[in-house]
Each structure stands twice: as C-alpha cells, then as structure tokens.
Design a protein around this motif. Structure first.
Motif, PDB file in Angstrom:
ATOM      1  N   UNK A  82       3.359   9.608 -13.332  1.00  0.00           N
ATOM      2  CA  UNK A  82       3.568  10.847 -12.174  1.00  0.00           C
ATOM      3  C   UNK A  82       3.224  10.694 -10.666  1.00  0.00           C
ATOM      4  N   UNK A  83       2.567   9.050 -10.730  1.00  0.00           N
ATOM      5  CA  UNK A  83       2.509   9.073  -8.983  1.00  0.00           C
ATOM      6  C   UNK A  83       3.338   8.722  -8.608  1.00  0.00           C
ATOM      7  N   UNK A  84       4.806   9.976  -9.204  1.00  0.00           N
ATOM      8  CA  UNK A  84       6.152   9.951  -8.274  1.00  0.00           C
ATOM      9  C   UNK A  84       5.770  10.828  -6.937  1.00  0.00           C
ATOM     10  N   UNK A  85       5.121  11.812  -8.138  1.00  0.00           N
ATOM     11  CA  UNK A  85       5.218  13.019  -7.973  1.00  0.00           C
ATOM     12  C   UNK A  85       5.097  13.479  -6.183  1.00  0.00           C
ATOM     13  N   UNK A  86       3.825  12.969  -6.479  1.00  0.00           N
ATOM     14  CA  UNK A  86       2.682  12.932  -4.708  1.00  0.00           C
ATOM     15  C   UNK A  86       3.596  11.892  -4.175  1.00  0.00           C
ATOM     16  N   UNK A 113       0.792  -1.673  -0.249  1.00  0.00           N
ATOM     17  CA  UNK A 113       0.377   0.061  -0.452  1.00  0.00           C
ATOM     18  C   UNK A 113       1.050   1.010   0.126  1.00  0.00           C
ATOM     19  N   UNK A 114       0.077   1.933  -0.377  1.00  0.00           N
ATOM     20  CA  UNK A 114       0.893   3.537  -0.078  1.00  0.00           C
ATOM     21  C   UNK A 114       1.669   4.350   0.719  1.00  0.00           C
ATOM     22  N   UNK A 115       0.746   3.375   2.047  1.00  0.00           N
ATOM     23  CA  UNK A 115       1.268   4.374   3.239  1.00  0.00           C
ATOM     24  C   UNK A 115       2.246   3.598   4.000  1.00  0.00           C
ATOM     25  N   UNK A 116       2.803   2.523   3.215  1.00  0.00           N
ATOM     26  CA  UNK A 116       3.682   1.426   3.638  1.00  0.00           C
ATOM     27  C   UNK A 116       4.762   1.611   2.841  1.00  0.00           C
ATOM     28  N   UNK A 117       4.481   1.251   1.794  1.00  0.00           N
ATOM     29  CA  UNK A 117       5.551   2.299   0.699  1.00  0.00           C
ATOM     30  C   UNK A 117       6.428   3.062   1.469  1.00  0.00           C
ATOM     31  N   UNK A 118       5.486   4.490   1.602  1.00  0.00           N
ATOM     32  CA  UNK A 118       5.892   5.520   1.704  1.00  0.00           C
ATOM     33  C   UNK A 118       7.181   5.214   3.192  1.00  0.00           C
ATOM     34  N   UNK A 149       7.762  -0.824  -9.931  1.00  0.00           N
ATOM     35  CA  UNK A 149       7.103  -0.789 -11.080  1.00  0.00           C
ATOM     36  C   UNK A 149       5.936  -0.838 -11.469  1.00  0.00           C
ATOM     37  N   UNK A 150       4.911  -0.459 -10.415  1.00  0.00           N
ATOM     38  CA  UNK A 150       3.439   0.040 -10.450  1.00  0.00           C
ATOM     39  C   UNK A 150       4.194   1.217 -10.654  1.00  0.00           C
ATOM     40  N   UNK A 151       4.931   2.114  -9.739  1.00  0.00           N
ATOM     41  CA  UNK A 151       4.291   3.523 -10.132  1.00  0.00           C
ATOM     42  C   UNK A 151       5.511   4.045 -11.462  1.00  0.00           C
ATOM     43  N   UNK A 152       6.510   3.328 -11.632  1.00  0.00           N
ATOM     44  CA  UNK A 152       6.427   3.651 -12.799  1.00  0.00           C
ATOM     45  C   UNK A 152       6.446   3.459 -14.080  1.00  0.00           C
ATOM     46  N   UNK A 153       4.495   3.028 -14.643  1.00  0.00           N
ATOM     47  CA  UNK A 153       3.595   2.352 -15.147  1.00  0.00           C
ATOM     48  C   UNK A 153       2.854   4.133 -15.052  1.00  0.00           C
TER      49      UNK A 153
END
Length: 90
Positions: free
Chosen positions: A66-70, A11-16, A59-63
C-alpha cells in the motif's frame, strides 16, 4: 534485515526523484538496454546511491504494497512540477 524493514536505504524524497528520472528517460535511451543501463548508473551516482540501494528500497516498499500508491502519487506530482518549471523557462 531488521533495519531494512524499519526504513529503506534511500529516503522517500530521493526515491521519488530517482524513480521519476528513470521513468522519464528519453525514448532514445530507454529502448537501448545498454544506454539505459548507463543512464541508470548515472542517475544513481548523481544522487549518491547504488543500484543495490535502489533494489533494497524497492524491496522495502514491496513489504507493504500500500506504500506504493502514495509513492506513485508523489512521483506524478514531482514529474508534473518539474515539467511545469521547464515550461515556464521557455
């Protein structure tokens, strides 16, 4: 592969949190590749994920770059909040 496009294994929270822990590794660890590899495994283990899960999430974010910025905004906010709490405990 379709599931990976819909949502990442972490999940994004855990990934952060995981990412923040990795980039905040002490200098003594980050300059020694073996110590950093051990540190990474401990971080992944502490959060209940594997390095493979981490790589799949990247890899998911690389797809959708623009998700990387947030994501990076959230990492900075997380690091600042954890640094603020550690200062208040001193």
């Amino acid at each position: 592969m379709i599931a990976c496009k819909e949502r990442p294994p972490i999940t994004e929270d855990k990934f952060v949190q995981i990412y923040a822990n990795l980039v905040s590794a002490p200098d003594s660890i980050s300059v020694d590749s073996l110590m950093f590899a051990d540190y990474k495994q401990k971080v992944f283990s502490n959060y209940g994920f594997s390095e493979k899960n981490y790589e799949q999430t990247v890899k998911f974010y690389n797809q959708t770059p623009e998700k990387w910025e947030e994501f990076f905004r959230k990492v900075i906010k997380y690091i600042e909040s954890t640094n603020d709490s550690s200062k208040s405990e001193i």
